[in-house]
Design an enzyme around this catalytic site. Structure first.
Site, short mmCIF file in Angstrom:
data_model
loop_
_atom_site.label_atom_id
_atom_site.label_comp_id
_atom_site.label_asym_id
_atom_site.label_seq_id
_atom_site.Cartn_x
_atom_site.Cartn_y
_atom_site.Cartn_z
N ASN A 153 0.80 -1.23 0.00
CA ASN A 153 0.00 0.00 0.00
C ASN A 153 0.83 1.28 0.00
OD1 ASN A 153 0.76 -0.69 2.59
ND2 ASN A 153 -1.13 0.05 3.54
N GLU A 250 4.37 -4.42 11.89
CA GLU A 250 3.33 -3.41 11.65
C GLU A 250 2.20 -4.11 10.94
OE1 GLU A 250 2.86 -0.55 12.58
OE2 GLU A 250 4.89 -0.36 13.37
N CYS A 284 -3.51 0.69 6.78
CA CYS A 284 -3.65 -0.19 7.94
C CYS A 284 -4.34 0.50 9.12
CB CYS A 284 -2.29 -0.71 8.36
SG CYS A 284 -1.08 0.59 8.58
N GLU A 463 7.57 1.93 14.81
CA GLU A 463 8.36 2.62 13.80
C GLU A 463 8.29 4.10 14.13
OE1 GLU A 463 6.75 0.78 10.00
OE2 GLU A 463 8.82 0.02 10.07
#
Ligand code: TXE
Length: 489
Positions: A153, A250, A284, A463
């Site tokens: 994505n 993630e 997400c 992150e």
């Protein structure tokens, strides 16, 4: 339209082909045309990439942090200089509107490189006084070779979000993009080389889950960082556990966006649009469960429909006026259409959208209509499962206590949003939400300074922010004796 790369892989500072690897293609989701033909990396090319990275890492870790900073900053400048070219490539590979890729992809990657470049030279240890002239100190050291595995994505953004902190800390990286979007990571590798990064410090190998699994369990891998689905996250975590690799995951979400009836309705509607339809819903952290307090429910649905009907422009994502592009692939198209049909079967009220969208000039494109279901119940599958398409579920609620409990009743915990003018309530609600990133009176903003990651099944580790530096480095404690050494005899 072609976007054929020089070769499929980038190892030790050069483009490499792998004639014995399985063939695959990248397609332009707006037309279904093949834009590039590539090969997966063979097991021996993966080994070579890992060995090359392990050698290069030693010298890179010994390079002065200020010099590492300069190289990363130069790479950020090159990303910005080439933003249009990179954005067009990203649009071809993902189908995301150029209107978005021009501001959100390579540009976000450049922000990340700048940020971690500025932190590279600030990593320090501690001095610990142990009395009598004896002391200890700590050093923050690189891990070694880090493996990055990307999703489709945000391909170049994901590559940068992983590479920037990894390289800033003195690690090398072998990056595997998603097999759906293989192209932009190769451009990033070129840019790193041009910026002065020594050969072998950043490598790209292509492949599907098999290559991903080989990388995650490779004897030379110190850490693996994955962006992908929860199912893949479990597989990578199992491999990392078996081989004792450090891991950052993630993963997906089904995040709540809670709108109290004292909220600014226009802002809440704008946030709900961004949280469900941006990137055609393939994000997400999207707020796909929109909980609306009953007092403003109909007003909110009305404005949502008016603004979407007046504002959505579906079409060729290379046209900068277009703001909703196709989904990334035929498989994703089928999956999202399946959930739209399921929503109706489960008895949700279709407010608008609900099916395939047709763009006359692009009959083969993977387009769907931005869709809103209302009167959604918590037990419906459309409210429980990650759809990863532009499908918003609106659920009613009455009280704060009730909505917090329902928002948390999911295996996921990536993100959450709260809209209210009552800031005391906003902070109270956020404190009780089981989510790694929360927004008050906005949604889906992820500046590089702010740690990003999931609670519960949405991930492990963070992150961005200082937290990422910690996860790409390890502490060494050094005890320095200033007296005599006592022994029993
Ligand atoms: O993701 P995968 P896919 C969700 C979304 C989407 C679904 C499937 O719901 O519809 O996942 O997408 C690599 N060991 N998200 O199939 O399979 C794989 O090659 C090591 C949410 O694309 O999770 C790719 O590079 N690696 C997500 C990466 O993992 C493996 C973004 C992700 O692929 C592997 C994308 C293995 N065993 C999809 N198997 C988000 N939350 O952002 C696969 N891979």
């Amino acid at each position: 339209m072609r976007a054929q790369p020089t070769a499929s892989h980038f190892v030790n500072g050069t483009y490499r082909n792998c004639p014995d690897g399985d063939r695959f293609t990248s397609i332009y989701p707006a037309t279904g045309e093949t834009i590039a033909e590539l090969t997966f990396a063979s097991a021996s090319l993966v080994d070579e990439a890992m060995e090359t990275a392990a050698k290069a890492q030693k010298a890179w870790a010994a390079t002065a942090p200020a010099e590492r900073s300069r190289i990363l900053r130069r790479a950020a400048e090159l990303l910005r200089e080439r933003n249009r070219e990179l954005s067009e490539l990203e649009t071809l590979d993902t189908g995301k509107p150029l209107q978005e890729t021009l501001i959100a992809d390579a540009a976000s990657g450049a922000e990340s490189l700048d940020y971690f470049a500025s932190l590279a030279a600030t990593m320090t240890g501690q001095h610990i006084d142990l009395g009598g002239g004896t002391f200890a100190y700590t050093r923050r050291e690189a891990l070694g070779v880090c493996v990055g595995i990307g999703a489709w994505n945000y391909p170049i953004q994901i590559a940068c979000w992983k590479a920037a902190p990894a390289l800033a800390c003195g690690n090398a990286m072998v990056f595997k993009p998603s097999e759906v979007t293989p192209l932009s990571a190769l451009k990033l590798a070129e840019i790193f080389k041009e910026a002065g990064l020594p050969d072998g410090v950043f490598n790209v190998v292509q492949g599907d889950g098999r290559v991903g699994a080989q990388l995650a369990s490779h004897p030379l891998t110190a850490k693996v960082s994955l962006t992908g689905s929860v199912a893949t996250g479990k597989r990578v975590a199992a491999l990392a556990g078996e081989h004792l690799k450090k891991v950052t995951l993630e993963l997906g979400g089904k995040s709540p966006l809670i709108i109290f009836d004292d909220a600014n309705v226009e802002n809440a509607v704008a946030a709900a649009i961004n949280a469900n339809f941006y990137s055609t819903g393939q994000i997400c952290s999207n707020g796909t469960r929109v909980f609306v307090q009953t007092g403003i429910k109909e007003a909110l649905l009305r404005r949502l429909q008016e603004r979407t009907q007046a504002g959505v422009l579906l079409g060729d994502p290379l046209d900068e006026r277009v703001n909703v592009g196709p989904l990334v692939s035929s498989a994703q198209h089928e999956k999202v259409l399946g959930y739209m049909a399921l929503g109706r079967e489960e008895g949700a009220r279709l407010v608008f959208g609900g099916g395939k969208a047709t763009v006359a000039s692009l009959p083969e494109g993977y387009f769907v209509e931005p869709t809103v279901f209302a009167d959604v119940r918590d037990d419906m599958r459309i409210a429980r499962e990650e759809i990863f398409g532009p499908v918003m579920c609106v659920l009613d609620f009455e009280t704060e206590e009730e909505v917090v409990a329902r928002a948390n009743a999911t295996e996921y915990g990536l993100a959450a949003g709260v809209f209210t003018r009552d800031l005391t309530r906003a902070h109270r609600v956020v404190q009780d939400l089981e989510a790694g990133t929360c927004w008050i009176n906005t949604y889906n903003l992820t500046p590089v300074e702010m740690p990003f990651g999931g609670h519960k099944a949405s991930g492990i580790g963070r992150e961005n922010g200082h937290a990422a530096l910690e996860s790409y480095s390890q502490v060494k404690s050094v005890y320095v004796e200033n007296g005599d050494v006592e022994a029993a005899y």
